[in-house]
Write a protein that holds these residues in place. Structure first.
Motif, PDB file in Angstrom:
ATOM      1  N   ALA A   1      20.124  48.023  38.106  1.00 54.04           N
ATOM      2  CA  ALA A   1      21.933  47.442  38.199  1.00 54.04           C
ATOM      3  C   ALA A   1      21.430  47.233  37.093  1.00 54.04           C
ATOM      4  CB  ALA A   1      22.083  46.990  39.104  1.00 54.04           C
ATOM      5  N   LEU A   2      21.041  47.168  35.623  1.00 48.27           N
ATOM      6  CA  LEU A   2      20.854  46.364  34.655  1.00 48.27           C
ATOM      7  C   LEU A   2      22.081  45.881  33.930  1.00 48.27           C
ATOM      8  CD1 LEU A   2      18.534  48.159  32.041  1.00 48.27           C
ATOM      9  CD2 LEU A   2      17.686  46.469  33.930  1.00 48.27           C
ATOM     10  N   SER A   3      23.507  45.859  34.270  1.00 46.41           N
ATOM     11  CA  SER A   3      23.974  45.809  34.720  1.00 46.41           C
ATOM     12  C   SER A   3      24.418  44.336  34.574  1.00 46.41           C
ATOM     13  CB  SER A   3      26.109  46.426  35.082  1.00 46.41           C
ATOM     14  OG  SER A   3      25.609  46.502  36.362  1.00 46.41           O
ATOM     15  N   ARG A   4      24.236  43.721  35.761  1.00 51.30           N
ATOM     16  CA  ARG A   4      23.821  42.788  36.196  1.00 51.30           C
ATOM     17  C   ARG A   4      23.048  41.231  35.500  1.00 51.30           C
ATOM     18  NH1 ARG A   4      21.234  44.245  42.331  1.00 51.30           N
ATOM     19  NH2 ARG A   4      22.814  44.945  43.266  1.00 51.30           N
ATOM     20  N   TYR A   5      22.680  42.004  34.602  1.00 52.99           N
ATOM     21  CA  TYR A   5      21.784  41.028  33.579  1.00 52.99           C
ATOM     22  C   TYR A   5      22.760  40.753  31.801  1.00 52.99           C
ATOM     23  CZ  TYR A   5      19.690  40.842  37.520  1.00 52.99           C
ATOM     24  OH  TYR A   5      19.327  40.225  39.201  1.00 52.99           O
ATOM     25  N   VAL A   6      23.595  41.283  32.034  1.00 52.99           N
ATOM     26  CA  VAL A   6      23.860  42.040  30.309  1.00 52.99           C
ATOM     27  C   VAL A   6      24.974  40.726  30.535  1.00 52.99           C
ATOM     28  CG1 VAL A   6      25.579  43.091  29.359  1.00 52.99           C
ATOM     29  CG2 VAL A   6      23.652  44.519  30.361  1.00 52.99           C
TER      30      VAL A   6
ATOM     31  N   LEU B   1      12.592  62.733  27.637  1.00 52.55           N
ATOM     32  CA  LEU B   1      12.501  61.310  27.734  1.00 52.55           C
ATOM     33  C   LEU B   1      13.534  60.115  28.747  1.00 52.55           C
ATOM     34  CD1 LEU B   1      11.358  61.105  23.639  1.00 52.55           C
ATOM     35  CD2 LEU B   1      10.039  61.750  25.901  1.00 52.55           C
ATOM     36  N   HIS B   2      12.867  58.824  28.958  1.00 54.62           N
ATOM     37  CA  HIS B   2      13.856  58.175  28.803  1.00 54.62           C
ATOM     38  C   HIS B   2      14.879  58.232  28.303  1.00 54.62           C
ATOM     39  CE1 HIS B   2      15.754  54.101  30.020  1.00 54.62           C
ATOM     40  NE2 HIS B   2      14.486  53.639  28.502  1.00 54.62           N
ATOM     41  N   GLN B   3      16.452  58.053  28.291  1.00 52.02           N
ATOM     42  CA  GLN B   3      17.752  57.584  28.275  1.00 52.02           C
ATOM     43  C   GLN B   3      18.045  56.435  27.732  1.00 52.02           C
ATOM     44  OE1 GLN B   3      19.271  61.299  28.656  1.00 52.02           O
ATOM     45  NE2 GLN B   3      17.071  61.607  28.292  1.00 52.02           N
ATOM     46  N   ALA B   4      17.199  55.820  26.633  1.00 51.24           N
ATOM     47  CA  ALA B   4      17.324  54.983  25.863  1.00 51.24           C
ATOM     48  C   ALA B   4      18.607  55.027  24.513  1.00 51.24           C
ATOM     49  CB  ALA B   4      16.476  54.024  25.755  1.00 51.24           C
ATOM     50  N   ASN B   5      18.078  55.591  23.945  1.00 49.69           N
ATOM     51  CA  ASN B   5      19.320  55.923  22.740  1.00 49.69           C
ATOM     52  C   ASN B   5      18.746  57.528  21.679  1.00 49.69           C
ATOM     53  OD1 ASN B   5      19.265  56.539  19.654  1.00 49.69           O
ATOM     54  ND2 ASN B   5      19.379  53.915  19.550  1.00 49.69           N
ATOM     55  N   GLN B   6      19.981  58.310  21.913  1.00 46.84           N
ATOM     56  CA  GLN B   6      20.112  59.852  21.241  1.00 46.84           C
ATOM     57  C   GLN B   6      18.862  60.085  19.702  1.00 46.84           C
ATOM     58  OE1 GLN B   6      20.553  62.243  22.958  1.00 46.84           O
ATOM     59  NE2 GLN B   6      19.886  62.855  21.836  1.00 46.84           N
ATOM     60  N   ARG B   7      18.867  58.480  19.352  1.00 45.27           N
ATOM     61  CA  ARG B   7      18.468  58.577  18.452  1.00 45.27           C
ATOM     62  C   ARG B   7      16.930  58.507  18.033  1.00 45.27           C
ATOM     63  NH1 ARG B   7      19.815  54.772  13.503  1.00 45.27           N
ATOM     64  NH2 ARG B   7      19.412  53.335  15.476  1.00 45.27           N
ATOM     65  N   ILE B   8      17.020  57.822  19.439  1.00 42.66           N
ATOM     66  CA  ILE B   8      15.262  57.949  19.651  1.00 42.66           C
ATOM     67  C   ILE B   8      15.023  59.266  20.312  1.00 42.66           C
ATOM     68  CG2 ILE B   8      13.604  56.524  21.595  1.00 42.66           C
ATOM     69  CD1 ILE B   8      14.919  54.659  21.426  1.00 42.66           C
ATOM     70  N   ILE B   9      15.389  59.821  20.646  1.00 44.14           N
ATOM     71  CA  ILE B   9      15.814  61.292  21.528  1.00 44.14           C
ATOM     72  C   ILE B   9      15.159  61.984  20.046  1.00 44.14           C
ATOM     73  CG2 ILE B   9      15.620  63.313  23.124  1.00 44.14           C
ATOM     74  CD1 ILE B   9      17.320  60.984  24.797  1.00 44.14           C
TER      75      ILE B   9
ATOM     76  N   THR C   1      20.341  54.072  32.052  1.00 46.58           N
ATOM     77  CA  THR C   1      19.973  53.124  33.484  1.00 46.58           C
ATOM     78  C   THR C   1      18.539  52.960  33.363  1.00 46.58           C
ATOM     79  OG1 THR C   1      19.895  55.969  33.447  1.00 46.58           O
ATOM     80  CG2 THR C   1      22.120  54.561  33.865  1.00 46.58           C
ATOM     81  N   SER C   2      17.816  52.682  32.988  1.00 46.26           N
ATOM     82  CA  SER C   2      16.630  51.896  32.815  1.00 46.26           C
ATOM     83  C   SER C   2      15.922  53.068  33.828  1.00 46.26           C
ATOM     84  CB  SER C   2      16.728  50.942  33.877  1.00 46.26           C
ATOM     85  OG  SER C   2      15.243  50.099  34.086  1.00 46.26           O
ATOM     86  N   ALA C   3      14.733  52.130  35.070  1.00 47.67           N
ATOM     87  CA  ALA C   3      13.951  52.711  36.127  1.00 47.67           C
ATOM     88  C   ALA C   3      14.708  54.359  35.968  1.00 47.67           C
ATOM     89  CB  ALA C   3      13.382  52.175  36.908  1.00 47.67           C
ATOM     90  N   ALA C   4      15.851  54.052  36.293  1.00 39.98           N
ATOM     91  CA  ALA C   4      16.848  55.593  37.198  1.00 39.98           C
ATOM     92  C   ALA C   4      17.134  57.429  36.001  1.00 39.98           C
ATOM     93  CB  ALA C   4      18.411  54.910  37.654  1.00 39.98           C
TER      94      ALA C   4
END
Length: 365
Positions: free
Chosen positions: A172-177, A290-298, A322-325
């Motif tokens: 729940a990274l929204s807690r630290y955004v 892949l970890h879903q961070a950025n479509q350009r990375i993927i 969603t980090s580890a999720a």
């Protein structure tokens, strides 16, 4: 062993379990077995935040966000929702798909950097799932957490004789955004995904190869450190008292350009190393996840590995980072939609804070 009772399974293993009264397990005697991935599940919060919603908070737009990241929506915990609750929901779905009872789970690995409790949420998930015979603990490795948890599960099976292991990725990274920082608030969402890893029969092994790394020097590019809450107050006799305020963590700090460069350089390398260990080539991969961070990375990693876009799994647009999720969430959707089928080879890779990164080549089913 689907359909085998807990008592029969214990007899086959030649050992016992920790009973609910706290008695010690007898040592497990069968080691060296492979693993198979047989069940998955996921859960997301109810509240959906679109790019247009964020445009009302910070100076941005749907076009600006989607072009740079591929993200259009994300889910955020709200009301009475908890990360533990999401993890439990995802785990129940994984157990149901795997046809495994909660009593037959030996280990619960809660891969998260944002637990509901500072001391970890794994035991609470274990309790509320009813996995009364299972050991449970947390693994903290941010966006790489699920890959590390998956590899850890297979080692417990191979070296420790464990039979059924739940690997949960939940954050729940929204807690630290910082919701005033348009460079980071657009990226993150909350979710949970779970995978049931089971001991295989004979020489079968669903983990074909893996490669894992860490580099603490990169922590400066992606972190959420403890806040400095001020100078401790001295007492009248000159000795120093404890700090007057409670500690807390800062919002997420990220150097996006450096993290992007790191990912497009290191992720293909670990996938290639894991493929080499597995004795496979890129053409043997059915799916890249892949970890879903950025479509350009993927897209960049897929291009480097020469994997066509129709063999790349991505749900980033709907959930953000969603980090580890992110990996188990995307895997669950791909399995339930019929995209990933029994026997398919999936190349997974996680990368993020720490810095940590790694890849696991797995066979589904």
């Amino acid at each position: 062993m689907r359909g085998v009772s807990s008592l029969e399974r214990r007899r086959k293993l030649g050992g016992g379990k920790r009973e609910s009264n706290g008695m010690r397990r007898e040592p497990k005697k069968i080691v060296g077995r492979g693993s198979k991935l047989i069940g998955c599940g996921s859960a997301v919060p109810k509240l959906l935040i679109s790019n247009d919603d964020l445009a009302k908070i910070v100076e941005t737009s749907d076009d600006w966000i989607s072009v740079r990241t591929g993200i259009r929506n994300r889910r955020i915990l709200s009301g009475g929702e908890t990360l533990t609750g999401l993890a439990i929901e995802a785990s129940k779905k994984a157990l149901e798909m795997a046809q495994v009872e909660a009593d037959d789970v030996d280990l619960v690995l809660m891969c998260t950097s944002t637990p509901d409790d500072l001391f970890g949420s794994g035991p609470q998930v274990q309790r509320d799932l009813g996995c009364k015979n299972a050991l449970a603990f947390d693994i903290t490795a941010a966006c790489s957490g699920f890959v590390l948890g998956l590899v850890t599960a297979t080692r417990f099976i191979k070296g420790g004789g464990f039979q059924n292991i739940l690997v949960i990725g939940a954050d729940a990274l929204s807690r630290y955004v910082d919701w005033t920082d348009r460079g980071s608030c657009i990226l993150f969402g909350d979710a949970a995904g779970a995978l049931l890893v089971q001991a295989g029969d004979g020489d079968e092994d669903g983990l074909l190869g893996f490669d894992l790394h860490s580099d603490g020097y990169g922590q400066k590019h992606l972190n959420a450190t403890v806040k400095d809450n001020g100078t401790p107050r001295p007492s009248s006799n000159g000795s120093v008292l404890v700090p007057p305020t409670l500690s807390s963590y800062s919002c997420i700090h990220m150097n996006g350009k450096e993290v992007f460069r790191f990912a497009v350089r290191c992720v293909p390398q670990v996938i290639e190393a894991a493929l080499q260990e597995a004795g496979l080539t890129g053409s043997c991969i059915d799916w890249l996840l892949l970890h879903q961070a950025n479509q350009r990375i993927i897209d960049a990693v897929a291009a480097r590995l020469e994997i066509p876009s129709d063999r790349v799994i991505s749900n980033l647009a709907n959930y953000g980072n969603t980090s580890a999720a992110s990996i188990p969430l995307a895997l669950d959707e791909a399995v339930r939609s019929g995209k990933v089928q029994k026997g398919h080879v999936v190349a997974t890779a996680g990368f993020g804070a720490g810095l940590t990164w790694g890849s696991a080549i797995v066979r589904w089913g």
